[in-house]
Design a protein around this motif. Structure first.
Motif, PDB file in Angstrom:
ATOM      1  N   MET A  64      26.706  -5.399 -40.757  1.00 17.52           N
ATOM      2  CA  MET A  64      27.068  -3.991 -40.620  1.00 17.52           C
ATOM      3  C   MET A  64      28.079  -3.579 -41.695  1.00 17.52           C
ATOM      4  N   GLN A  65      29.065  -4.439 -41.939  1.00 13.76           N
ATOM      5  CA  GLN A  65      30.074  -4.130 -42.957  1.00 13.76           C
ATOM      6  C   GLN A  65      29.432  -4.064 -44.342  1.00 13.76           C
ATOM      7  N   LEU A  66      28.472  -4.939 -44.591  1.00 14.05           N
ATOM      8  CA  LEU A  66      27.748  -4.914 -45.867  1.00 14.05           C
ATOM      9  C   LEU A  66      27.010  -3.594 -46.028  1.00 14.05           C
ATOM     10  N   HIS A  67      26.367  -3.143 -44.945  1.00 10.39           N
ATOM     11  CA  HIS A  67      25.637  -1.871 -45.001  1.00 10.39           C
ATOM     12  C   HIS A  67      26.587  -0.694 -45.223  1.00 10.39           C
ATOM     13  N   TYR A  68      27.755  -0.738 -44.593  1.00 11.11           N
ATOM     14  CA  TYR A  68      28.740   0.338 -44.807  1.00 11.11           C
ATOM     15  C   TYR A  68      29.244   0.345 -46.248  1.00 11.11           C
ATOM     16  N   ASP A  69      29.444  -0.841 -46.795  1.00 12.42           N
ATOM     17  CA  ASP A  69      29.872  -0.924 -48.194  1.00 12.42           C
ATOM     18  C   ASP A  69      28.803  -0.347 -49.122  1.00 12.42           C
ATOM     19  N   MET A  70      27.550  -0.660 -48.840  1.00  5.55           N
ATOM     20  CA  MET A  70      26.448  -0.120 -49.649  1.00  5.55           C
ATOM     21  C   MET A  70      26.353   1.399 -49.483  1.00  5.55           C
ATOM     22  N   LEU A  71      26.550   1.874 -48.237  1.00  3.29           N
ATOM     23  CA  LEU A  71      26.515   3.310 -47.978  1.00  3.29           C
ATOM     24  C   LEU A  71      27.631   4.020 -48.737  1.00  3.29           C
ATOM     25  N   LYS A  75      33.943  10.673 -42.736  1.00  2.44           N
ATOM     26  CA  LYS A  75      34.624  11.784 -43.404  1.00  2.44           C
ATOM     27  C   LYS A  75      34.004  12.053 -44.765  1.00  2.44           C
ATOM     28  N   LYS A  76      33.781  10.991 -45.524  1.00  2.00           N
ATOM     29  CA  LYS A  76      33.218  11.135 -46.868  1.00  2.00           C
ATOM     30  C   LYS A  76      31.828  11.766 -46.808  1.00  2.00           C
ATOM     31  N   LEU A  77      31.037  11.335 -45.832  1.00  2.00           N
ATOM     32  CA  LEU A  77      29.691  11.887 -45.687  1.00  2.00           C
ATOM     33  C   LEU A  77      29.731  13.361 -45.300  1.00  2.00           C
ATOM     34  N   LYS A 123      29.051   3.025 -51.472  1.00  2.00           N
ATOM     35  CA  LYS A 123      28.711   2.990 -52.897  1.00  2.00           C
ATOM     36  C   LYS A 123      27.715   4.091 -53.241  1.00  2.00           C
ATOM     37  N   LYS A 124      26.706   4.267 -52.385  1.00  2.00           N
ATOM     38  CA  LYS A 124      25.713   5.317 -52.636  1.00  2.00           C
ATOM     39  C   LYS A 124      26.348   6.709 -52.540  1.00  2.00           C
ATOM     40  N   MET A 125      27.274   6.887 -51.579  1.00  2.00           N
ATOM     41  CA  MET A 125      27.938   8.181 -51.439  1.00  2.00           C
ATOM     42  C   MET A 125      28.819   8.467 -52.658  1.00  2.00           C
ATOM     43  N   ASN A 126      29.461   7.423 -53.191  1.00  2.00           N
ATOM     44  CA  ASN A 126      30.272   7.605 -54.399  1.00  2.00           C
ATOM     45  C   ASN A 126      29.398   8.002 -55.583  1.00  2.00           C
ATOM     46  N   GLU A 127      28.234   7.370 -55.694  1.00  2.00           N
ATOM     47  CA  GLU A 127      27.307   7.718 -56.775  1.00  2.00           C
ATOM     48  C   GLU A 127      26.801   9.149 -56.617  1.00  2.00           C
ATOM     49  N   ALA A 128      26.471   9.521 -55.371  1.00  2.00           N
ATOM     50  CA  ALA A 128      26.011  10.891 -55.111  1.00  2.00           C
ATOM     51  C   ALA A 128      27.107  11.902 -55.430  1.00  2.00           C
TER      52      ALA A 128
END
Length: 323
Positions: free
Chosen positions: A66-73, A136-138, A75-80
């Motif tokens: 789950m933590q890995l998926h949050y880290d990936m999420l 919050k970021k999302l 990263k994708k939000m930062n790129e977006a």
């Protein structure tokens, strides 16, 4: 049957039978039980704290995943966010400037969410901080996308209006150069052909033979095609919208009628000498918000730079007008 034990007594130089007292036996038993209980407790403690059960191992793997998926999420939000920031920059500094629209303030684009704690339900877990920050970021990213989407809708509307404006502005010469005898007079003070007095001439006179085609200089609607305006004779007025109106005077005859839609380059009439006119020519005027302005500023759509410079030179001569 328990074994009988003996011990050697050096004082009597003989072996004596060992007699175990009951109290001492009780102590041995109590010590054994205590040691066993302590060993059991230690075993349970070590097992529970240092040895993972299969269920605990599965939960730990799930948590790590789950933590890995949050880290990936994240990263994708930062790129977006980076891509969106680039779009916002072009929106404010290119599109909105080009279409003369006010840039959207940064505070409006990145504004958060006030009021109640909308993330209270995510508190109290081992990874609450990670989950709350991601949420919050999302939420902010979603709001930025909504703001940018509305901005692009506005830009699309402005672009559509700009395209209509560019098509509507009177931007060509109303008489082709090949049909012109000369440019008789321009915008400014000129000598009146009848009174010989110096007065302001509000249009341009294009000298051409009677019957020479006259063209609409921009898209619009014919609002007048009559001879009921003093001095103009047979004339046409086209409302181009955006405050622009063009006027074509002293016509020989019309090729359009009132309320007819026309496009730039359409044939609308023919050169004549009706009204207050000394010779066949087209008197051409442009109005902006009911004020007459210099038509020489609006020929960029049909003349080469050389032709335009020549027109400016001829139109600036303070000669005698034809009307």
């Amino acid at each position: 049957m328990s074994k009988v034990k003996y011990y050697y007594d050096p004082e009597t130089l003989s072996y004596r039978k060992i007699e175990r007292k009951k109290r001492k036996t009780f102590k041995y038993i109590l010590g054994f039980i205590t040691a066993s209980a302590l060993f059991g407790f230690l075993t349970v403690f070590v097992t529970s704290h240092f040895v993972e059960s299969p269920k605990e191992k599965a939960l730990k793997r799930e948590l790590s995943n789950m933590q890995l998926h949050y880290d990936m999420l994240n990263k994708k939000m930062n790129e977006a966010s980076e891509v969106l920031a680039s779009i916002e920059d072009r929106d404010n500094n290119i599109y909105r400037i080009y279409f003369e629209a006010n840039p959207i303030p940064k505070e409006q684009r990145i504004a958060g969410f006030g009021g109640i704690n909308r993330y209270k339900g995510l508190e109290g877990y081992d990874n609450s901080k990670l989950i709350i920050e991601s949420s919050k970021k999302l939420d902010v990213l979603q709001k930025q996308i909504v703001v940018q989407s509305k901005s692009l809708d506005e830009i699309a509307k402005l672009a559509e209006d700009k395209e209509k404006l560019l098509a509507a502005i009177p931007a060509i010469q109303p008489v082709n150069n090949v049909d012109l005898t000369r440019i008789a007079s321009g915008y400014g003070y000129r000598t009146d052909p009848f009174t010989k007095a110096r007065k302001f001439h509000y249009g341009m006179d294009f000298t051409a033979p009677r019957g020479t085609p006259v063209y609409a200089t921009g898209d619009g609607v014919v609002v007048r095609a009559d001879n009921h305006s003093t001095g103009y004779g047979n004339h046409i007025r086209i409302d181009h919208g955006y405050g622009y109106v063009s006027l074509y005077a002293h016509l020989y005859k019309y090729n359009v009628k009132k309320n007819q839609k026309v496009e730039r380059g359409d044939l609308i009439g023919f050169v004549g000498s009706t009204g207050r006119s000394e010779a066949p020519h087209l008197h051409y005027e442009i109005f902006k918000d009911d004020e007459r302005i210099n038509p020489t500023n609006f020929y960029y759509g049909s003349l080469t730079p050389e032709e335009y410079n020549s027109l400016l030179e001829k139109a600036s001569l303070e000669n005698q007008s034809l009307d």
